[in-house]
Design a protein around this motif. Structure first.
Motif, mmCIF file in Angstrom:
data_model
loop_
_atom_site.group_PDB
_atom_site.id
_atom_site.type_symbol
_atom_site.label_atom_id
_atom_site.label_comp_id
_atom_site.label_asym_id
_atom_site.label_seq_id
_atom_site.Cartn_x
_atom_site.Cartn_y
_atom_site.Cartn_z
ATOM 1 N N LEU A 28 49.436 29.200 18.855
ATOM 2 C CA LEU A 28 48.141 29.225 19.532
ATOM 3 C C LEU A 28 48.221 28.841 21.003
ATOM 4 N N MET A 29 49.396 28.465 21.453
ATOM 5 C CA MET A 29 49.551 28.050 22.854
ATOM 6 C C MET A 29 49.359 29.239 23.790
ATOM 7 N N PRO A 30 48.895 28.995 24.998
ATOM 8 C CA PRO A 30 48.671 30.107 25.939
ATOM 9 C C PRO A 30 49.917 30.952 26.200
ATOM 10 N N ASP A 31 51.092 30.333 26.129
ATOM 11 C CA ASP A 31 52.329 31.073 26.385
ATOM 12 C C ASP A 31 53.085 31.407 25.102
ATOM 13 N N ALA A 32 52.375 31.469 23.981
ATOM 14 C CA ALA A 32 53.019 31.734 22.693
ATOM 15 C C ALA A 32 53.732 33.084 22.701
ATOM 16 N N TYR A 33 54.915 33.115 22.100
ATOM 17 C CA TYR A 33 55.659 34.375 22.015
ATOM 18 C C TYR A 33 55.307 35.146 20.745
ATOM 19 N N ARG A 34 54.685 34.483 19.776
ATOM 20 C CA ARG A 34 54.208 35.197 18.596
ATOM 21 C C ARG A 34 52.976 36.011 18.969
ATOM 22 N N ILE A 35 52.688 37.018 18.182
ATOM 23 C CA ILE A 35 51.642 37.986 18.523
ATOM 24 C C ILE A 35 50.392 37.749 17.668
ATOM 25 N N ASN A 36 49.227 37.793 18.331
ATOM 26 C CA ASN A 36 47.924 37.708 17.656
ATOM 27 C C ASN A 36 47.726 36.400 16.903
ATOM 28 N N GLY A 37 48.285 35.318 17.436
ATOM 29 C CA GLY A 37 48.163 34.029 16.757
ATOM 30 C C GLY A 37 46.729 33.570 16.578
ATOM 31 N N GLN A 38 45.930 33.680 17.629
ATOM 32 C CA GLN A 38 44.540 33.229 17.550
ATOM 33 C C GLN A 38 43.776 33.991 16.469
ATOM 34 N N GLU A 39 43.835 35.302 16.545
ATOM 35 C CA GLU A 39 43.095 36.140 15.606
ATOM 36 C C GLU A 39 43.565 35.914 14.170
ATOM 37 N N ASN A 40 44.874 35.878 13.977
ATOM 38 C CA ASN A 40 45.390 35.770 12.620
ATOM 39 C C ASN A 40 45.228 34.369 12.035
ATOM 40 N N CYS A 41 45.355 33.330 12.866
ATOM 41 C CA CYS A 41 45.089 31.976 12.358
ATOM 42 C C CYS A 41 43.628 31.831 11.950
ATOM 43 N N ARG A 42 42.756 32.481 12.695
ATOM 44 C CA ARG A 42 41.333 32.468 12.332
ATOM 45 C C ARG A 42 41.137 33.134 10.959
ATOM 46 N N ARG A 43 41.825 34.235 10.729
ATOM 47 C CA ARG A 43 41.724 34.920 9.431
ATOM 48 C C ARG A 43 42.294 34.054 8.313
ATOM 49 N N ILE A 44 43.431 33.445 8.561
ATOM 50 C CA ILE A 44 44.058 32.595 7.545
ATOM 51 C C ILE A 44 43.134 31.447 7.159
ATOM 52 N N LEU A 45 42.564 30.789 8.163
ATOM 53 C CA LEU A 45 41.670 29.671 7.887
ATOM 54 C C LEU A 45 40.425 30.128 7.133
ATOM 55 N N SER A 46 39.895 31.275 7.493
ATOM 56 C CA SER A 46 38.701 31.789 6.808
ATOM 57 C C SER A 46 38.987 32.066 5.338
ATOM 58 N N ILE A 47 40.142 32.659 5.074
ATOM 59 C CA ILE A 47 40.521 32.952 3.683
ATOM 60 C C ILE A 47 40.773 31.658 2.910
ATOM 61 N N CYS A 48 41.451 30.708 3.542
ATOM 62 C CA CYS A 48 41.731 29.436 2.873
ATOM 63 C C CYS A 48 40.440 28.682 2.569
ATOM 64 N N LYS A 49 39.496 28.769 3.474
ATOM 65 C CA LYS A 49 38.197 28.140 3.230
ATOM 66 C C LYS A 49 37.539 28.769 2.003
ATOM 67 N N LYS A 50 37.589 30.071 1.907
ATOM 68 C CA LYS A 50 36.999 30.780 0.766
ATOM 69 C C LYS A 50 37.729 30.452 -0.535
ATOM 70 N N LEU A 51 39.055 30.361 -0.477
ATOM 71 C CA LEU A 51 39.856 30.091 -1.668
ATOM 72 C C LEU A 51 39.936 28.615 -2.021
ATOM 73 N N ASP A 52 39.434 27.752 -1.142
ATOM 74 C CA ASP A 52 39.581 26.304 -1.304
ATOM 75 C C ASP A 52 41.067 25.932 -1.350
ATOM 76 N N LEU A 53 41.827 26.545 -0.448
ATOM 77 C CA LEU A 53 43.278 26.350 -0.372
ATOM 78 C C LEU A 53 43.611 25.452 0.815
ATOM 79 N N PRO A 54 44.227 24.297 0.584
ATOM 80 C CA PRO A 54 44.578 23.409 1.699
ATOM 81 C C PRO A 54 45.591 24.043 2.644
#
Length: 249
Positions: A177-203
């Motif tokens: 999530l850092m501004p200079d991150a070399y991974r791609i689409n971190g912000q968007e995909n972390c948002r998706r992961i968290l949304s799914i985990c919230k729905k699944l009640d997955l820590p």
């Protein structure tokens, strides 16, 4: 809990008592600090539980299997905090094989499974969910490493449903999530992961992915996403040492 003077990321809703994804000099790239240096820093930062998870041997210049085998002899209580010794394993093929054998893994406290170049070529495989799912069956695997990286796509919904069944937990990686991150689409995909985990009640596990001691316990780029999504505090493993200890056991 992280001292509020250590980083500008102190957050009372999501207190950070643990950081389990960190790399010492034994990871071989960008890590110049010894295990002792890092544990001392973790203690000074106010952590109660600290994990060293050096890269598996398939990573260039990382430690050999004998290093990981020797960790069973290392002290578990140093500088006033509890220390765990694990590994960030490389998934080395689509069959889900990893770069430490099961006997070596059995001596560790935990393992994170991740996909890295050049072991996999970015965008070479359309969906690597099955590789992660097969790798979850290795003993000691407890966490999914930076599955947010769009260079190595997965079906988040499917993967996280299976992870919940297998009692394996995704990390949210501050480095993605850092501004200079070399991974791609971190912000968007972390948002998706968290949304799914919230729905699944997955820590989830929050991770600094600190290479060396400079970023130990630093989750500053994760907190805005947690706040934005009103992510439940009880699903953040770093805030519940009892739950995290049960997972490691």
């Amino acid at each position: 809990m992280i001292n509020s003077n250590t980083f500008s990321n102190f957050n009372s809703k999501y207190p950070i008592y643990a950081d389990l994804h960190t790399h010492s000099i034994s990871s071989g790239h960008g890590s110049e600090d010894t295990i002792t240096d890092m544990i001392r820093c973790a203690s000074e930062s106010g952590l109660s539980l600290f994990g060293i998870s050096d890269h598996g041997p398939a990573t260039s210049s990382s430690a050999k299997p004998s290093y990981f085998q020797s960790l069973k002899l290392a002290d578990r209580d140093r500088f006033g905090i509890r220390v765990l010794y694990g590994a960030e394993l490389n998934i080395i093929n689509t069959a889900g094989d990893v770069d430490l054998d099961d006997d070596t893994l059995s001596t560790l406290d935990y393992a994170i499974i991740s996909i890295h170049p050049p072991i996999f070529k970015p965008y070479h495989d359309k969906d690597l969910s099955s590789a992660y799912i097969r790798a979850m069956d290795h003993p000691k695997v407890r966490f999914l490493g930076h599955i947010d990286d769009a260079r190595f796509p997965v079906d988040f919904e499917y993967l996280l449903e299976i992870a919940k069944e297998k009692h394996v937990y995704p990390e949210i990686n501050n480095g993605s999530l850092m501004p200079d991150a070399y991974r791609i689409n971190g912000q968007e995909n972390c948002r998706r992961i968290l949304s799914i985990c919230k729905k699944l009640d997955l820590p989830v596990l929050l991770s600094s992915d600190s290479h060396g001691k400079k970023s130990i316990g630093n989750m500053q780029y994760i907190f805005p996403l947690l706040e934005e999504l009103d992510f439940p505090a009880h699903l953040v493993l770093n805030s519940d040492l009892s739950a995290l200890s049960d997972i490691i056991r």
